[in-house]
Design a protein around this motif. Structure first.
Motif, PDB file in Angstrom:
ATOM      1  N   GLY A  81       0.826  -1.195   0.000  1.00  0.00           N
ATOM      2  CA  GLY A  81       0.000   0.000   0.000  1.00  0.00           C
ATOM      3  C   GLY A  81       0.860   1.246   0.000  1.00  0.00           C
ATOM      4  N   THR A  82       0.209   2.405  -0.037  1.00  0.00           N
ATOM      5  CA  THR A  82       0.908   3.688  -0.088  1.00  0.00           C
ATOM      6  C   THR A  82       0.724   4.437   1.223  1.00  0.00           C
ATOM      7  N   PRO A  83       1.805   4.712   1.928  1.00  0.00           N
ATOM      8  CA  PRO A  83       1.698   5.483   3.168  1.00  0.00           C
ATOM      9  C   PRO A  83       1.127   6.878   2.914  1.00  0.00           C
ATOM     10  N   THR A  84       0.472   7.418   3.928  1.00  0.00           N
ATOM     11  CA  THR A  84      -0.046   8.791   3.881  1.00  0.00           C
ATOM     12  C   THR A  84       0.537   9.559   5.063  1.00  0.00           C
ATOM     13  N   GLY A  85       0.281  10.858   5.083  1.00  0.00           N
ATOM     14  CA  GLY A  85       0.751  11.661   6.218  1.00  0.00           C
ATOM     15  C   GLY A  85       1.753  12.703   5.782  1.00  0.00           C
ATOM     16  N   THR A  86       2.735  12.974   6.626  1.00  0.00           N
ATOM     17  CA  THR A  86       3.661  14.073   6.378  1.00  0.00           C
ATOM     18  C   THR A  86       5.119  13.633   6.496  1.00  0.00           C
ATOM     19  N   VAL A  87       5.954  14.359   5.779  1.00  0.00           N
ATOM     20  CA  VAL A  87       7.405  14.211   5.864  1.00  0.00           C
ATOM     21  C   VAL A  87       7.984  15.544   6.315  1.00  0.00           C
ATOM     22  N   THR A  88       8.903  15.502   7.269  1.00  0.00           N
ATOM     23  CA  THR A  88       9.597  16.698   7.724  1.00  0.00           C
ATOM     24  C   THR A  88      11.020  16.678   7.175  1.00  0.00           C
ATOM     25  N   PHE A  89      11.352  17.703   6.378  1.00  0.00           N
ATOM     26  CA  PHE A  89      12.717  17.886   5.878  1.00  0.00           C
ATOM     27  C   PHE A  89      13.454  18.817   6.830  1.00  0.00           C
ATOM     28  N   THR A  90      14.644  18.432   7.227  1.00  0.00           N
ATOM     29  CA  THR A  90      15.493  19.275   8.070  1.00  0.00           C
ATOM     30  C   THR A  90      16.832  19.453   7.369  1.00  0.00           C
ATOM     31  N   LEU A  91      17.174  20.706   7.086  1.00  0.00           N
ATOM     32  CA  LEU A  91      18.413  21.024   6.387  1.00  0.00           C
ATOM     33  C   LEU A  91      19.264  21.911   7.279  1.00  0.00           C
ATOM     34  N   THR A  92      20.518  21.530   7.477  1.00  0.00           N
ATOM     35  CA  THR A  92      21.399  22.327   8.325  1.00  0.00           C
ATOM     36  C   THR A  92      22.785  22.407   7.721  1.00  0.00           C
ATOM     37  N   ASN A  93      23.414  23.587   7.873  1.00  0.00           N
ATOM     38  CA  ASN A  93      24.767  23.777   7.361  1.00  0.00           C
ATOM     39  C   ASN A  93      25.764  24.075   8.485  1.00  0.00           C
ATOM     40  N   GLY A  94      25.362  23.790   9.716  1.00  0.00           N
ATOM     41  CA  GLY A  94      26.229  24.057  10.853  1.00  0.00           C
ATOM     42  C   GLY A  94      26.066  25.455  11.409  1.00  0.00           C
ATOM     43  N   VAL A  95      25.387  26.313  10.666  1.00  0.00           N
ATOM     44  CA  VAL A  95      25.147  27.694  11.109  1.00  0.00           C
ATOM     45  C   VAL A  95      23.656  27.914  11.359  1.00  0.00           C
ATOM     46  N   GLY A  96      22.860  27.475  10.397  1.00  0.00           N
ATOM     47  CA  GLY A  96      21.418  27.630  10.509  1.00  0.00           C
ATOM     48  C   GLY A  96      20.701  26.343  10.138  1.00  0.00           C
ATOM     49  N   THR A  97      19.417  26.277  10.474  1.00  0.00           N
ATOM     50  CA  THR A  97      18.612  25.086  10.194  1.00  0.00           C
ATOM     51  C   THR A  97      17.310  25.505   9.530  1.00  0.00           C
ATOM     52  N   ILE A  98      16.940  24.772   8.493  1.00  0.00           N
ATOM     53  CA  ILE A  98      15.676  24.981   7.800  1.00  0.00           C
ATOM     54  C   ILE A  98      14.820  23.735   8.011  1.00  0.00           C
ATOM     55  N   THR A  99      13.583  23.930   8.472  1.00  0.00           N
ATOM     56  CA  THR A  99      12.666  22.806   8.685  1.00  0.00           C
ATOM     57  C   THR A  99      11.405  23.041   7.864  1.00  0.00           C
ATOM     58  N   ILE A 100      11.032  22.046   7.071  1.00  0.00           N
ATOM     59  CA  ILE A 100       9.862  22.167   6.204  1.00  0.00           C
ATOM     60  C   ILE A 100       9.024  20.898   6.331  1.00  0.00           C
ATOM     61  N   ASN A 101       7.717  21.059   6.596  1.00  0.00           N
ATOM     62  CA  ASN A 101       6.778  19.928   6.627  1.00  0.00           C
ATOM     63  C   ASN A 101       5.987  19.907   5.329  1.00  0.00           C
ATOM     64  N   THR A 102       5.842  18.725   4.757  1.00  0.00           N
ATOM     65  CA  THR A 102       5.069  18.604   3.525  1.00  0.00           C
ATOM     66  C   THR A 102       4.312  17.287   3.516  1.00  0.00           C
ATOM     67  N   THR A 103       3.258  17.224   2.721  1.00  0.00           N
ATOM     68  CA  THR A 103       2.367  16.068   2.706  1.00  0.00           C
ATOM     69  C   THR A 103       2.810  15.047   1.665  1.00  0.00           C
ATOM     70  N   VAL A 104       2.698  13.790   2.033  1.00  0.00           N
ATOM     71  CA  VAL A 104       2.975  12.704   1.091  1.00  0.00           C
ATOM     72  C   VAL A 104       1.820  12.612   0.095  1.00  0.00           C
ATOM     73  N   ASP A 105       2.153  12.536  -1.223  1.00  0.00           N
ATOM     74  CA  ASP A 105       1.081  12.485  -2.218  1.00  0.00           C
ATOM     75  C   ASP A 105       0.582  11.047  -2.401  1.00  0.00           C
TER      76      ASP A 105
END
Length: 212
Positions: free
Chosen positions: A135-159
């Motif tokens: 089957g196909t999972p549903t819900g959300t994925v959280t992307f976390t991007l960091t360069n050692g100085v700052g962090t970017i966090t983005i939540n998005t929905t699984v299609d």
């Protein structure tokens, strides 16, 4: 007068995981001292999400039904023999079919990699079931991007195909990227890390001088 019967129902595997095929088998036998082989059909009744009533023919005193529909949880299953000219109807004792959440796997990719500072980078997470789950999972994925100085966090929905997309510009440097799938009612959580996005400084423009 129709002879009494006894109906039994079994399930394999039990427990199962979400999306896994489960085989239900009903056997119908005459109640002693009656003899013979009942014919006709059996109605399997599966309770809960993804359940229903499913009628299958009886062959050699047995009927089978294969399903992968029930969602995670406990489901009550009964089998009712519908009877024939010589044998009376009967219903099995309830069986509890357990369906556990399936394990999931998350992978990540990006385009382009490496990229130039300030340009948009497309990140894609793919979430899939690990067999025997399906089957196909549903819900959300959280992307976390960091360069050692700052962090970017983005939540998005699984299609509907299991993909989650984000598009983001990044500054120059090496970025560590994580993608975490939170899970849903039928699939467990999973994540991926140790993915590196390389972002370079923009190339300097070339100045052309014309000598007359």
């Amino acid at each position: 007068m129709a002879s009494p019967t006894v109906t039994l129902v079994a399930a394999s595997p039990n427990p199962a995981v979400s999306g896994q095929s489960v085989t239900l088998t009903a056997t119908v036998t005459p109640h002693p001292p009656a003899t013979g082989t009942p014919t006709g059909s059996v109605a399997f009744v599966i309770g809960g999400t993804g359940g229903g009533t499913f009628t299958q023919p009886l062959t050699g005193g047995a009927a089978t039904f294969i399903t992968s529909g029930p969602g995670a949880g406990s489901h009550t299953v009964t089998a009712t023999y519908n009877g024939d000219t010589n044998f009376a109807t009967s219903t099995s004792a309830p069986l509890t079919q357990v369906v556990n959440p399936a394990n999931s796997r998350t992978t990540i990719s990006s385009n382009p990699n490496p990229s130039e500072a300030g340009t948009l980078v497309d990140f894609v997470a793919f979430v899939e079931a690990i067999p025997p789950g399906d089957g196909t999972p549903t819900g959300t994925v959280t992307f976390t991007l960091t360069n050692g100085v700052g962090t970017i966090t983005i939540n998005t929905t699984v299609d509907t195909n299991g993909f989650a997309f984000v598009e983001v510009p990044l500054s120059a440097g090496n970025w560590d990227v994580d993608a975490f799938y939170a899970g849903d009612a039928n699939f467990g959580a999973s994540g991926v890390s140790e993915y590196t996005q390389v972002v370079t400084e923009p190339e300097s423009g070339t100045v052309t001088t014309t000598v007359s």
